[in-house]
Design a protein around this motif. Structure first.
Motif, PDB file in Angstrom:
ATOM      1  N   ALA A  97       9.033  -0.963   2.546  1.00 49.06           N
ATOM      2  CA  ALA A  97       7.893  -1.170   1.649  1.00 49.06           C
ATOM      3  C   ALA A  97       8.368  -1.519   0.248  1.00 49.06           C
ATOM      4  CB  ALA A  97       7.018   0.078   1.616  1.00 49.06           C
ATOM      5  N   ASN A 139       9.449  -5.080  -0.086  1.00 51.71           N
ATOM      6  CA  ASN A 139       8.329  -6.012  -0.155  1.00 51.71           C
ATOM      7  C   ASN A 139       7.536  -5.901  -1.453  1.00 51.71           C
ATOM      8  OD1 ASN A 139       5.104  -6.265   0.605  1.00 51.71           O
ATOM      9  ND2 ASN A 139       6.345  -7.897   1.495  1.00 51.71           N
ATOM     10  N   ALA A 140       7.271  -4.673  -1.869  1.00 53.38           N
ATOM     11  CA  ALA A 140       6.369  -4.472  -3.010  1.00 53.38           C
ATOM     12  C   ALA A 140       7.072  -4.030  -4.290  1.00 53.38           C
ATOM     13  CB  ALA A 140       5.307  -3.435  -2.641  1.00 53.38           C
ATOM     14  N   ARG A 160       6.404   0.728  -6.870  1.00 54.83           N
ATOM     15  CA  ARG A 160       5.128   0.938  -6.186  1.00 54.83           C
ATOM     16  C   ARG A 160       5.186   2.154  -5.263  1.00 54.83           C
ATOM     17  NH1 ARG A 160       0.950  -1.670  -8.639  1.00 54.83           N
ATOM     18  NH2 ARG A 160       1.292  -3.925  -8.781  1.00 54.83           N
ATOM     19  N   VAL A 202       3.846   4.381   1.009  1.00 51.84           N
ATOM     20  CA  VAL A 202       3.637   2.944   1.203  1.00 51.84           C
ATOM     21  C   VAL A 202       2.365   2.537   0.461  1.00 51.84           C
ATOM     22  CG1 VAL A 202       3.221   1.121   2.888  1.00 51.84           C
ATOM     23  CG2 VAL A 202       4.778   3.006   3.454  1.00 51.84           C
ATOM     24  N   GLU A 261      -0.379  -6.955   2.577  1.00 50.67           N
ATOM     25  CA  GLU A 261       0.891  -7.595   2.924  1.00 50.67           C
ATOM     26  C   GLU A 261       1.967  -6.560   3.220  1.00 50.67           C
ATOM     27  OE1 GLU A 261       4.389  -9.886   0.543  1.00 50.67           O
ATOM     28  OE2 GLU A 261       2.374 -10.724   0.277  1.00 50.67           O
ATOM     29  N   THR A 262       2.040  -5.527   2.387  1.00 52.38           N
ATOM     30  CA  THR A 262       3.065  -4.501   2.569  1.00 52.38           C
ATOM     31  C   THR A 262       2.792  -3.667   3.807  1.00 52.38           C
ATOM     32  OG1 THR A 262       3.368  -4.409   0.176  1.00 52.38           O
ATOM     33  CG2 THR A 262       4.270  -2.581   1.456  1.00 52.38           C
ATOM     34  N   GLN A 263       1.532  -3.328   4.046  1.00 49.20           N
ATOM     35  CA  GLN A 263       1.178  -2.577   5.235  1.00 49.20           C
ATOM     36  C   GLN A 263       1.572  -3.348   6.491  1.00 49.20           C
ATOM     37  OE1 GLN A 263      -0.789   0.462   5.538  1.00 49.20           O
ATOM     38  NE2 GLN A 263      -0.493   0.839   3.367  1.00 49.20           N
ATOM     39  N   TYR A 291       3.865  -5.669   6.672  1.00 48.03           N
ATOM     40  CA  TYR A 291       5.328  -5.821   6.649  1.00 48.03           C
ATOM     41  C   TYR A 291       6.012  -4.611   7.289  1.00 48.03           C
ATOM     42  CZ  TYR A 291       9.852  -6.945   4.334  1.00 48.03           C
ATOM     43  OH  TYR A 291      11.162  -7.264   4.036  1.00 48.03           O
ATOM     44  N   VAL A 292       5.614  -3.407   6.894  1.00 52.41           N
ATOM     45  CA  VAL A 292       6.279  -2.205   7.414  1.00 52.41           C
ATOM     46  C   VAL A 292       5.869  -1.902   8.855  1.00 52.41           C
ATOM     47  CG1 VAL A 292       6.498  -1.213   5.114  1.00 52.41           C
ATOM     48  CG2 VAL A 292       4.550  -0.567   6.528  1.00 52.41           C
TER      49      VAL A 292
END
Length: 352
Positions: A155, A158-159, A163, A170, A175-177, A179-180
């Motif tokens: 996470a 990505n973020a 963050r 997370v 997008e991050t959700q 991604y992980v």
């Protein structure tokens, strides 16, 4: 916890311990799995690198393994991350200025990279260094929340690590959700290493006196004994391509089959070494066990093939251990007698 993150934790664990000789088996990994595979009490199934042969393109397997050693993140996770970031395209570029296999922004590359981000070997090496730094950056949040460090590090990749601190986990970005959730699943389904099983016979692991075999030789820890999806996950999950589920120690079988209880085709047995521990092996492949109630499974012998029967999101072994004296064929949800298998297994010299 959002469903996507729950699925990521289920797929990774902390394959986890991403632990595991999976390090692969996570420690992040167990790069020592191949060298130890022939030792008493360890798997005769050589997990090797933990990467499935032929899945990493262009001969970059060695680079992935080196990055896994640097970072403490399993090779399959790193490989899946590169697929998600760039589709294995060393010339990939984003509208935000990220470049290369690992999609480094200029500032991050300056801190962790050498040479050009479009050089695949340099990009993978920098990925390992950056993931190592991110694991350290998220460690306090992981400790305070019980969250999986690898999921948090992904996470953060990505973020941004800030963050993770801001949201104490997370962040709630779509997008991050996604991604992980995607990377651990892709790692398990595509890149997790296959294993060359010992030839012939029911015994797949040679076990020395007083020692235990892994319940899934070469397995990667993908989920831990912890809260998951808002409920307690009463065991650990392990996965490896073509996995054979084995008896860690001699077991008296008390159940084998599909009881319609969500575990799918499962095997339950009690240890015969005086410890009186009860073990459940869930989600076996349908029709893969020939054991019957009252039979004995020697240490290191095959119980079933890893599968995805019952309430399962993908092929894996769900493994539970119950306290001495627990009711026969008990369920953790009703008896409250399940205990974390990981300290017991690591106490027997296993690494996940």
């Amino acid at each position: 916890m959002p469903a996507s993150v729950k699925l990521a934790v289920a797929a990774i664990g902390v394959l986890s311990a991403l632990l595991l000789g999976m390090m692969f088996a996570v420690t992040g990994g167990d790069s020592d799995a191949a060298s130890s595979a022939k030792q008493p009490g360890t798997s005769a199934c050589v997990a090797g690198s933990g990467l499935r042969a032929g899945t990493v393109p262009n001969g970059w397997e060695a680079d992935i393994l080196a990055a896994a050693q640097t970072s403490g993140v399993p090779g399959p996770i790193l490989a899946a991350q590169l697929e998600v970031e760039s589709g294995w395209n060393p010339n990939a570029a984003s509208t935000k200025g990220a470049r290369g296999l690992a999609q480094f922004l200029p500032g991050t590359w300056q801190a962790y990279g050498q040479g050009s981000p479009t050089d695949p070997k340099a990009a993978i090496a920098a990925q390992g260094k950056y993931m190592a730094a991110l694991l350290q950056a998220v460690s306090s949040v992981a400790t305070s929340t019980g969250a999986d460090k690898v999921v948090l590090a992904l996470a953060a990749y990505n973020a941004g690590p800030g963050r993770i601190t801001e949201y104490h986990g997370v962040p709630p970005f779509a997008e991050t959700q996604a991604y992980v959730a995607k990377i651990p699943a892709l790692a398990q389904q595509t890149y997790a290493g296959d294993c060359t099983q010992q030839a012939g016979g029911e015994v797949v692991v040679q076990v020395g006196p007083g020692q235990w075999a892994s319940p899934l030789p070469g397995g990667i820890l993908t989920s831990t004994f912890s809260m998951r999806w808002g409920v307690m996950h009463w065991g650990i999950d392990l996965a490896v391509a073509g996995g054979q589920v084995t008896a860690p120690t001699e077991l008296l079988i008390t159940w084998a089959g599909d009881h319609g209880d969500g575990y799918g085709t499962s095997v339950v047995g009690r240890t015969t070494d005086g410890t009186d521990l009860q073990m459940r092996f869930g989600h076996c492949a349908a029709g893969s066990t020939t054991l019957t109630t009252g039979s004995t499974a020697p240490a290191g012998s095959k119980l079933c093939d890893m599968g995805s029967t019952g309430d399962s999101t993908g092929p894996h072994l769900h493994f539970e251990i119950y306290t001495p004296g627990s009711p026969q064929n008990a369920y953790a949800t009703s008896c409250g007698c399940a205990i974390d298998p990981l300290p017991i297994l690591t106490g027997k010299g296993m690494s996940f």
